[in-house]
Design a protein around this motif. Structure first.
Motif, PDB file in Angstrom:
ATOM      1  N   THR A   1       0.903  -1.366   0.098  1.00 21.63           N
ATOM      2  CA  THR A   1       0.047  -0.094  -0.008  1.00 21.63           C
ATOM      3  C   THR A   1       0.820   1.179  -0.079  1.00 21.63           C
ATOM      4  O   THR A   1       0.435   2.284  -0.505  1.00 21.63           O
ATOM      5  CB  THR A   1      -0.963  -0.031   1.309  1.00 21.63           C
TER       6      THR A   1
ATOM      7  N   ARG B   1     -10.600  -0.651  -7.396  1.00 22.81           N
ATOM      8  CA  ARG B   1     -10.527   0.674  -6.952  1.00 22.81           C
ATOM      9  C   ARG B   1      -9.811   1.523  -8.122  1.00 22.81           C
ATOM     10  O   ARG B   1      -8.501   1.356  -8.260  1.00 22.81           O
ATOM     11  CB  ARG B   1      -9.833   0.950  -5.604  1.00 22.81           C
ATOM     12  N   GLU B   2     -10.697   2.489  -8.217  1.00 24.50           N
ATOM     13  CA  GLU B   2      -9.989   3.314  -9.485  1.00 24.50           C
ATOM     14  C   GLU B   2      -8.712   4.195  -9.211  1.00 24.50           C
ATOM     15  O   GLU B   2      -7.960   4.433  -9.811  1.00 24.50           O
ATOM     16  CB  GLU B   2     -11.287   4.349  -9.866  1.00 24.50           C
ATOM     17  N   LYS B   3      -8.440   4.520  -7.620  1.00 28.84           N
ATOM     18  CA  LYS B   3      -7.286   5.099  -7.133  1.00 28.84           C
ATOM     19  C   LYS B   3      -6.193   4.188  -7.214  1.00 28.84           C
ATOM     20  O   LYS B   3      -4.801   4.624  -7.152  1.00 28.84           O
ATOM     21  CB  LYS B   3      -7.507   5.774  -5.966  1.00 28.84           C
ATOM     22  N   ASP B   4      -6.189   2.698  -7.439  1.00 24.23           N
ATOM     23  CA  ASP B   4      -5.282   1.902  -7.263  1.00 24.23           C
ATOM     24  C   ASP B   4      -4.676   1.885  -8.418  1.00 24.23           C
ATOM     25  O   ASP B   4      -5.025   2.052  -9.680  1.00 24.23           O
ATOM     26  CB  ASP B   4      -5.784   0.393  -7.091  1.00 24.23           C
ATOM     27  N   PHE B   5      -3.336   1.715  -8.381  1.00 31.34           N
ATOM     28  CA  PHE B   5      -2.457   1.922  -9.753  1.00 31.34           C
ATOM     29  C   PHE B   5      -2.872   0.921 -10.823  1.00 31.34           C
ATOM     30  O   PHE B   5      -2.943   1.389 -12.164  1.00 31.34           O
ATOM     31  CB  PHE B   5      -1.036   1.858  -9.379  1.00 31.34           C
TER      32      PHE B   5
ATOM     33  N   SER C   1      -6.408   1.640 -12.274  1.00 32.70           N
ATOM     34  CA  SER C   1      -6.373   2.930 -12.885  1.00 32.70           C
ATOM     35  C   SER C   1      -5.847   2.732 -14.352  1.00 32.70           C
ATOM     36  O   SER C   1      -6.177   3.379 -15.544  1.00 32.70           O
ATOM     37  CB  SER C   1      -5.613   3.989 -12.215  1.00 32.70           C
TER      38      SER C   1
END
Length: 343
Positions: free
Chosen positions: A130, A199-203, A206
């Motif tokens: 993380t 999750r859209e913020k996960d590299f 995204s």
């Protein structure tokens, strides 16, 4: 009872003490010692009950012979395969692998890194952390070689899957798919192809969303925000989101790209409740791989990440790259995944 020493083994095998030492500490390949000789020495050492004192060897050589891997969990085939490939590659290089899951807890990640550093691991592989940069700072303070795997950081070299390229290939394959009796897939899927899970913020997510949007926009003219449903990986949550998408028959998906096998589990639990004819008219893709998916009653296009390639490149990076200076941009190596189409 007197403990067996390297010198005792040298007398028993007829080899020099330095050859015995190399055979037992994993450096025999560099010294070009015959494998048959190594096996003989190792066999006699085992018969004599010889055990290498790793702590003493580490003090002498500033090496422990240990290689550490920090990873989130063993909760899907990707991470389980990553751990297995890491252990195989470490042992092939004469290292003892240590794999620890940290349950996606940043504090646990740092505690684990500190513990492995205290055991003087020779190298550390940081997979899907993380906060990879926090671990990099600890490793730099200890002068420990380390590499990020699957998720890049800004303070250490990284080896990652090319998630964007994989998503482009997967989405293209979904547009090219033709359910029974259907033509003109580009028009059919216009506004009706959805990205589900993650999750859209996960590299990684995204990057996959960017690839999905690129293909959808090019092939159908537009990709609306509501076509991206990235609300996590929890199977129950994904199943509920899928149920919402299918409530209105006029806008219900005609294609679903599901992000990871964990999310696919949730999507599958909902799809199983639909009439067979509805499911058979769907185009389904999964950004992950599971061989059992081929036995479903409908075809699924999958992306298989090259786990062996990721680990192989990571080991190579550790041996070829110097410790990164604060002012230098760390190297990022992308490994192409493979598209797996239904038989």
């Amino acid at each position: 009872m007197k403990k067996t020493t390297i010198y005792d083994l040298a007398q028993l095998t007829g080899a020099s003490p330095s050859t015995v030492s190399a055979a037992l500490n994993g450096t025999w390949r560099q010294r070009r010692i015959k494998e048959s000789t190594v096996r003989q020495i190792q066999s006699i050492a085992a018969q004599q009950g010889y055990r290498t004192n790793l702590q003493a060897r580490g003090l002498r050589q500033s090496r422990s012979g240990l290689a550490g891997l920090i990873m989130p969990m063993y909760d899907n085939r990707f991470f389980a395969s990553l751990a297995q490939s890491f252990e195989v590659e470490a042992r092939r290089r004469g290292l003892c692998p240590i794999t620890v899951s940290t349950h996606r807890d940043p504090e646990e990640e740092q505690r684990t890194a500190e513990t492995l550093i205290s055991y003087a691991v020779d190298s550390l592989f940081v997979a899907g952390a993380t906060d990879p940069d926090a671990i990099s700072r600890l490793c730099r303070d200890a002068g420990l070689r380390h590499v990020n795997v699957d998720l890049p950081g800004s303070l250490a070299p990284s080896v990652i899957s090319d998630n964007h390229a994989g998503a482009v290939a997967l989405t293209e394959a979904m547009f090219d798919a033709r359910p029974k009796g259907q033509d003109h897939a580009d028009e059919r899927l216009k506004g009706r192809i959805y990205f589900l899970g993650g999750r859209e913020k996960d590299f990684a997510t995204s990057e996959r969303i960017a690839g999905f949007r690129e293909v959808v926009t090019r092939r159908s003219g537009h990709c609306a925000e509501e076509q991206i449903v990235a609300t996590g990986y929890n199977p129950e949550t994904v199943a509920r989101q899928a149920q919402v998408l299918f409530q209105n028959p006029e806008t219900a998906p005609r294609a679903l790209l599901v992000n990871s096998t964990i999310a696919f589990e949730g999507g599958l639990s909902f799809l199983g409740s639909l009439p067979p004819e509805t499911v058979e008219s769907l185009v389904v893709g999964c950004y992950d791989y599971d061989p059992f998916v081929r036995y479903l009653r409908f075809p699924v296009v999958m992306v298989r990440q090259d786990v062996e390639g990721l680990i192989r490149e990571a080991f190579q990076l550790l041996t070829s790259e110097p410790l990164i200076a604060d002012s230098a941009a760390p190297k990022i190596i992308k490994v192409n995944p493979a598209l797996v189409t239904p038989a």
